[in-house]
Design a protein around this motif. Sequence first.
Motif, short mmCIF file in Angstrom:
data_model
loop_
_atom_site.label_atom_id
_atom_site.label_comp_id
_atom_site.label_asym_id
_atom_site.label_seq_id
_atom_site.Cartn_x
_atom_site.Cartn_y
_atom_site.Cartn_z
N ILE A 84 8.37 -19.45 -13.50
CA ILE A 84 6.95 -19.38 -13.17
C ILE A 84 6.76 -18.00 -12.55
N ASP A 85 6.01 -17.16 -13.23
CA ASP A 85 5.86 -15.77 -12.79
C ASP A 85 4.75 -15.60 -11.75
N LEU A 86 3.74 -16.45 -11.83
CA LEU A 86 2.63 -16.37 -10.89
C LEU A 86 2.20 -17.77 -10.48
N LEU A 87 2.09 -17.98 -9.20
CA LEU A 87 1.47 -19.19 -8.65
C LEU A 87 0.16 -18.78 -8.02
N ALA A 88 -0.93 -19.37 -8.49
CA ALA A 88 -2.25 -19.13 -7.91
C ALA A 88 -2.72 -20.44 -7.27
N ASN A 89 -2.67 -20.49 -5.96
CA ASN A 89 -3.15 -21.66 -5.21
C ASN A 89 -4.64 -21.51 -4.95
N VAL A 90 -5.44 -22.17 -5.78
CA VAL A 90 -6.89 -22.01 -5.69
C VAL A 90 -7.59 -23.27 -5.18
N ALA A 91 -7.02 -24.44 -5.43
CA ALA A 91 -7.67 -25.69 -5.05
C ALA A 91 -8.02 -25.70 -3.57
N GLY A 92 -9.22 -26.18 -3.25
CA GLY A 92 -9.62 -26.24 -1.85
C GLY A 92 -10.82 -27.14 -1.66
N VAL A 93 -11.00 -27.61 -0.44
CA VAL A 93 -12.16 -28.42 -0.08
C VAL A 93 -12.73 -27.92 1.23
N MET A 94 -14.01 -28.22 1.45
CA MET A 94 -14.66 -27.89 2.72
C MET A 94 -14.73 -29.13 3.60
N ASP A 95 -15.47 -29.04 4.70
CA ASP A 95 -15.43 -30.09 5.72
C ASP A 95 -16.82 -30.48 6.23
N HIS A 96 -17.84 -30.23 5.43
CA HIS A 96 -19.23 -30.58 5.79
C HIS A 96 -19.68 -29.92 7.10
N PHE A 97 -19.06 -28.78 7.43
CA PHE A 97 -19.47 -27.99 8.60
C PHE A 97 -19.34 -28.78 9.92
N ARG A 98 -18.41 -29.69 9.99
CA ARG A 98 -18.26 -30.48 11.20
C ARG A 98 -17.52 -29.70 12.30
N PRO A 99 -18.09 -29.69 13.52
CA PRO A 99 -17.38 -29.08 14.65
C PRO A 99 -16.30 -30.03 15.14
N VAL A 100 -15.45 -29.57 16.02
CA VAL A 100 -14.29 -30.36 16.42
C VAL A 100 -14.69 -31.68 17.08
N THR A 101 -15.79 -31.69 17.82
CA THR A 101 -16.19 -32.93 18.49
C THR A 101 -16.68 -34.00 17.52
N GLU A 102 -17.03 -33.61 16.32
CA GLU A 102 -17.51 -34.54 15.30
C GLU A 102 -16.50 -34.71 14.18
N LEU A 103 -15.29 -34.28 14.40
CA LEU A 103 -14.26 -34.27 13.37
C LEU A 103 -13.32 -35.44 13.56
N ASP A 104 -13.25 -36.33 12.55
CA ASP A 104 -12.32 -37.45 12.64
C ASP A 104 -10.97 -37.08 12.04
N ASP A 105 -9.97 -37.86 12.35
CA ASP A 105 -8.62 -37.56 11.91
C ASP A 105 -8.50 -37.56 10.39
N ASP A 106 -9.21 -38.45 9.71
CA ASP A 106 -9.10 -38.53 8.25
C ASP A 106 -9.54 -37.23 7.59
N MET A 107 -10.69 -36.68 8.04
CA MET A 107 -11.15 -35.43 7.44
C MET A 107 -10.19 -34.29 7.77
N TRP A 108 -9.74 -34.22 9.01
CA TRP A 108 -8.79 -33.17 9.40
C TRP A 108 -7.56 -33.21 8.50
N HIS A 109 -6.97 -34.37 8.35
CA HIS A 109 -5.75 -34.49 7.55
C HIS A 109 -6.00 -34.17 6.08
N HIS A 110 -7.15 -34.59 5.55
CA HIS A 110 -7.43 -34.33 4.14
C HIS A 110 -7.63 -32.84 3.89
N VAL A 111 -8.42 -32.18 4.72
CA VAL A 111 -8.67 -30.75 4.53
C VAL A 111 -7.38 -29.96 4.68
N MET A 112 -6.58 -30.28 5.68
CA MET A 112 -5.32 -29.58 5.86
C MET A 112 -4.36 -29.86 4.70
N ALA A 113 -4.38 -31.08 4.19
CA ALA A 113 -3.49 -31.43 3.08
C ALA A 113 -3.82 -30.65 1.82
#
Length: 252
Positions: A84-113
Amino acid sequence: MGESRYEGRVALVTGAGSGIGQAVAVRLAGEGAFVVACDLDADGLSATQKAIAEAGGQASTVVGDVCMPADVERMVAARPGERIDLLANVAGVMDHFRPVTELDDDMWHHVMAVNVTGPMRLCRAVLPLMRAAGRGAIVNVSSIGGLTGAVAGTAYVSSKHALIGLTRSTAVLYADDGVRSNVVCPGGVATNIGRTATPEVPWAFERLQKSFARTTRTAEPDEIAALVAWLGSDEAVNVNGAVVTSDGGFTA
């Protein structure tokens, strides 16, 4: 087919069913690469493969989730041959603009994953192949959200900062093996990532909007794809560990 910078080479592209990933896959195939196009969206991948075939290029598709280790293995195994000569990691998701006080664990884990752990696993899987070949390139697509906290929610901004760290660490540790690792930080791009960008916390989005006035234009996916293709090519042989913005001057 245009240029042939990738003639005889193999590229693995995630997020290839739409937006930047689709544009990267089509452009690389147009430059001679055999593209392993990966995405969760089977219909989007079919459209990508059709576009590549109509242009005379070659590709295989893998419907899979970068969050799933077994799917990552299938993506890497779908390559023709041993390289494999080139790996392009492009896949990504956003987080609905949630600040940390409104951020649940499920969204945090999914976005980081999706935005960090998946790219890490793909890097981990392809690096032995690149080291054995004595060459290779990794291009990760971060965001200006990896450079500033003013454009998205806490999970997204944290993940995109982390992706830059992953890129720089890889660049330092594998340069002697002939492997380069760089990261692209787009500003606003006309893609469907908006499905995870619907504001859900009005007061936080109102505060973030103060920075949006600096936006000069929205890029087209192929404008980012052109940069990814260059960074992965031999023309960028001396570029390693770079954080390259493509944001119309937003961060200037």
